[in-house]
Design a protein around this motif. Sequence first.
Motif, PDB file in Angstrom:
ATOM      1  N   CYS A 198       0.834  -1.210   0.000  1.00 23.15           N
ATOM      2  CA  CYS A 198       0.000   0.000   0.000  1.00 23.15           C
ATOM      3  C   CYS A 198       0.868   1.259   0.000  1.00 23.15           C
ATOM      4  O   CYS A 198       0.589   2.223  -0.723  1.00 23.15           O
ATOM      5  N   TYR A 199       1.929   1.240   0.804  1.00 22.84           N
ATOM      6  CA  TYR A 199       2.822   2.396   0.876  1.00 22.84           C
ATOM      7  C   TYR A 199       3.510   2.634  -0.473  1.00 22.84           C
ATOM      8  O   TYR A 199       3.630   3.774  -0.937  1.00 22.84           O
ATOM      9  N   SER A 200       3.949   1.545  -1.123  1.00 18.78           N
ATOM     10  CA  SER A 200       4.597   1.668  -2.432  1.00 18.78           C
ATOM     11  C   SER A 200       3.631   2.229  -3.468  1.00 18.78           C
ATOM     12  O   SER A 200       4.013   3.040  -4.317  1.00 18.78           O
ATOM     13  N   LEU A 201       2.376   1.804  -3.399  1.00 22.16           N
ATOM     14  CA  LEU A 201       1.375   2.313  -4.336  1.00 22.16           C
ATOM     15  C   LEU A 201       1.164   3.813  -4.150  1.00 22.16           C
ATOM     16  O   LEU A 201       1.088   4.570  -5.126  1.00 22.16           O
ATOM     17  N   LEU A 202       1.093   4.253  -2.891  1.00 14.45           N
ATOM     18  CA  LEU A 202       0.923   5.681  -2.625  1.00 14.45           C
ATOM     19  C   LEU A 202       2.124   6.483  -3.121  1.00 14.45           C
ATOM     20  O   LEU A 202       1.970   7.570  -3.694  1.00 14.45           O
ATOM     21  N   LEU A 203       3.338   5.943  -2.906  1.00  9.33           N
ATOM     22  CA  LEU A 203       4.536   6.621  -3.403  1.00  9.33           C
ATOM     23  C   LEU A 203       4.520   6.707  -4.925  1.00  9.33           C
ATOM     24  O   LEU A 203       4.864   7.743  -5.510  1.00  9.33           O
ATOM     25  N   PHE A 204       4.118   5.619  -5.561  1.00 10.87           N
ATOM     26  CA  PHE A 204       4.078   5.591  -7.022  1.00 10.87           C
ATOM     27  C   PHE A 204       3.108   6.637  -7.561  1.00 10.87           C
ATOM     28  O   PHE A 204       3.412   7.351  -8.526  1.00 10.87           O
ATOM     29  N   LEU A 205       1.944   6.748  -6.929  1.00 14.91           N
ATOM     30  CA  LEU A 205       0.972   7.751  -7.358  1.00 14.91           C
ATOM     31  C   LEU A 205       1.526   9.164  -7.164  1.00 14.91           C
ATOM     32  O   LEU A 205       1.307  10.053  -7.992  1.00 14.91           O
ATOM     33  N   GLY A 206       2.258   9.361  -6.056  1.00 11.80           N
ATOM     34  CA  GLY A 206       2.880  10.662  -5.827  1.00 11.80           C
ATOM     35  C   GLY A 206       3.933  10.987  -6.873  1.00 11.80           C
ATOM     36  O   GLY A 206       4.012  12.119  -7.368  1.00 11.80           O
ATOM     37  N   PHE A 207       4.749   9.982  -7.233  1.00 11.43           N
ATOM     38  CA  PHE A 207       5.764  10.182  -8.268  1.00 11.43           C
ATOM     39  C   PHE A 207       5.120  10.514  -9.613  1.00 11.43           C
ATOM     40  O   PHE A 207       5.629  11.346 -10.370  1.00 11.43           O
ATOM     41  N   LEU A 208       4.003   9.860  -9.915  1.00  7.81           N
ATOM     42  CA  LEU A 208       3.300  10.154 -11.162  1.00  7.81           C
ATOM     43  C   LEU A 208       2.824  11.605 -11.195  1.00  7.81           C
ATOM     44  O   LEU A 208       2.940  12.294 -12.216  1.00  7.81           O
ATOM     45  N   GLN A 209       2.297  12.063 -10.069  1.00  7.82           N
ATOM     46  CA  GLN A 209       1.789  13.433 -10.002  1.00  7.82           C
ATOM     47  C   GLN A 209       2.918  14.443 -10.190  1.00  7.82           C
ATOM     48  O   GLN A 209       2.787  15.405 -10.960  1.00  7.82           O
ATOM     49  N   VAL A 210       4.040  14.223  -9.491  1.00  9.44           N
ATOM     50  CA  VAL A 210       5.177  15.141  -9.613  1.00  9.44           C
ATOM     51  C   VAL A 210       5.772  15.073 -11.016  1.00  9.44           C
ATOM     52  O   VAL A 210       6.132  16.098 -11.611  1.00  9.44           O
ATOM     53  N   GLY A 211       5.868  13.850 -11.576  1.00 10.73           N
ATOM     54  CA  GLY A 211       6.410  13.701 -12.921  1.00 10.73           C
ATOM     55  C   GLY A 211       5.560  14.402 -13.970  1.00 10.73           C
ATOM     56  O   GLY A 211       6.086  15.028 -14.901  1.00 10.73           O
ATOM     57  N   TYR A 212       4.250  14.312 -13.819  1.00  6.17           N
ATOM     58  CA  TYR A 212       3.352  14.993 -14.761  1.00  6.17           C
ATOM     59  C   TYR A 212       3.558  16.502 -14.692  1.00  6.17           C
ATOM     60  O   TYR A 212       3.613  17.184 -15.726  1.00  6.17           O
ATOM     61  N   TYR A 213       3.680  17.018 -13.470  1.00  6.92           N
ATOM     62  CA  TYR A 213       3.915  18.460 -13.311  1.00  6.92           C
ATOM     63  C   TYR A 213       5.244  18.858 -13.955  1.00  6.92           C
ATOM     64  O   TYR A 213       5.336  19.882 -14.645  1.00  6.92           O
ATOM     65  N   TYR A 214       6.268  18.050 -13.754  1.00  8.36           N
ATOM     66  CA  TYR A 214       7.607  18.387 -14.254  1.00  8.36           C
ATOM     67  C   TYR A 214       7.633  18.462 -15.783  1.00  8.36           C
ATOM     68  O   TYR A 214       8.238  19.365 -16.362  1.00  8.36           O
ATOM     69  N   PHE A 215       6.979  17.522 -16.443  1.00  8.73           N
ATOM     70  CA  PHE A 215       7.066  17.446 -17.902  1.00  8.73           C
ATOM     71  C   PHE A 215       6.007  18.276 -18.632  1.00  8.73           C
ATOM     72  O   PHE A 215       6.215  18.653 -19.788  1.00  8.73           O
ATOM     73  N   PHE A 216       4.893  18.566 -17.973  1.00 11.47           N
ATOM     74  CA  PHE A 216       3.793  19.193 -18.707  1.00 11.47           C
ATOM     75  C   PHE A 216       3.360  20.559 -18.166  1.00 11.47           C
ATOM     76  O   PHE A 216       2.529  21.213 -18.788  1.00 11.47           O
ATOM     77  N   SER A 217       3.899  20.994 -17.043  1.00 12.77           N
ATOM     78  CA  SER A 217       3.496  22.288 -16.504  1.00 12.77           C
ATOM     79  C   SER A 217       4.145  23.421 -17.293  1.00 12.77           C
ATOM     80  O   SER A 217       5.342  23.379 -17.623  1.00 12.77           O
ATOM     81  N   GLY A 218       3.354  24.445 -17.567  1.00 10.32           N
ATOM     82  CA  GLY A 218       3.881  25.616 -18.251  1.00 10.32           C
ATOM     83  C   GLY A 218       4.722  26.503 -17.360  1.00 10.32           C
ATOM     84  O   GLY A 218       5.367  27.440 -17.846  1.00 10.32           O
ATOM     85  N   GLN A 219       4.754  26.212 -16.054  1.00 13.45           N
ATOM     86  CA  GLN A 219       5.538  27.020 -15.120  1.00 13.45           C
ATOM     87  C   GLN A 219       6.977  26.532 -14.991  1.00 13.45           C
ATOM     88  O   GLN A 219       7.780  27.149 -14.305  1.00 13.45           O
ATOM     89  N   VAL A 220       7.294  25.425 -15.645  1.00 11.70           N
ATOM     90  CA  VAL A 220       8.636  24.843 -15.532  1.00 11.70           C
ATOM     91  C   VAL A 220       9.398  25.053 -16.836  1.00 11.70           C
ATOM     92  O   VAL A 220       8.956  24.619 -17.908  1.00 11.70           O
ATOM     93  N   CYS A 221      10.533  25.738 -16.742  1.00 11.20           N
ATOM     94  CA  CYS A 221      11.443  25.881 -17.886  1.00 11.20           C
ATOM     95  C   CYS A 221      12.589  24.894 -17.672  1.00 11.20           C
ATOM     96  O   CYS A 221      13.453  25.106 -16.813  1.00 11.20           O
ATOM     97  N   ARG A 222      12.586  23.814 -18.427  1.00  7.71           N
ATOM     98  CA  ARG A 222      13.543  22.733 -18.204  1.00  7.71           C
ATOM     99  C   ARG A 222      14.800  22.896 -19.058  1.00  7.71           C
ATOM    100  O   ARG A 222      14.755  23.372 -20.180  1.00  7.71           O
ATOM    101  N   SER A 223      15.919  22.484 -18.452  1.00 12.35           N
ATOM    102  CA  SER A 223      17.211  22.353 -19.142  1.00 12.35           C
ATOM    103  C   SER A 223      17.688  23.655 -19.786  1.00 12.35           C
ATOM    104  O   SER A 223      18.087  23.691 -20.956  1.00 12.35           O
ATOM    105  N   ILE A 224      17.663  24.735 -19.020  1.00 16.38           N
ATOM    106  CA  ILE A 224      18.261  25.991 -19.472  1.00 16.38           C
ATOM    107  C   ILE A 224      19.782  25.857 -19.384  1.00 16.38           C
ATOM    108  O   ILE A 224      20.325  25.474 -18.349  1.00 16.38           O
TER     109      ILE A 224
END
Length: 231
Positions: free
Chosen positions: A63-89
């Motif tokens: 259960c704990y691993s599943l919750l962590l995985f869901l959290g990683f998915l949420q953060v990963g989605y924000y990192y790759f698709f958020s317009g507020q993040v300018c990556r690899s300057i």
Amino acid sequence: MAVATGPPETIEVIDRNNNDCVANPKKLCLATSDKTRGLLIRAILANRVGYRWITRFLALIGCYSLLLFLGFLQVGYYYFFSGQVCRSIVYGDQPRNRLDLYRPKNSDGPKPVIAFVTSGAWIIGYKAWGCLLGQQLSERDIIVACIDYRNFPQGTMSHIVTDASQGISFVCKNTAEYGGDPDRIYLMGQSAGAHIAACTILEQAIKEGGEGESTTWSVSQIKVYLGLSGG
């Protein structure tokens, strides 16, 4: 327990605990004492309890691993698709000389800026490790620049500090372009990143105190240094 021998067709087994005598024409019967039976029962119960606790523990880890995985998915989605993040300057000429910039949605007025050096035990440090911090602080009107750097064995500690220094220099020079306040630049590092940031500050101070040393930024431009879990 003693065994009494008799005629071939009869074998007697005497249990000294209860003085019973059992006779069987063709089969040897062994009587188990109360103490032995008690030990067997306790062992069986202990194994059942242990198995139950093990299965519950494994279920909890799942259960704990599943919750962590869901959290990683949420953060990963924000990192790759958020317009507020300018990556690899790009801030330098090395392949790892990149930084990620997290900007607030509110663009009213210059914002405080945090130059963040991520953790990674000097061997697995990466700018994306600061995504959650960048997300949380940018939602509070703070610009966060997560600086990437070479790891060992790609480079020595001297190379790592050089990369961090160049990243900080880029932030100091270009912060106004991204909506930051040049008078409110903070340096932060976590774990190994805190050590790297501290070494960078010290090296820069030594350069500024020497004669003929060229510098691209000044320690005086850093308002506060924050070391988390290290430094």
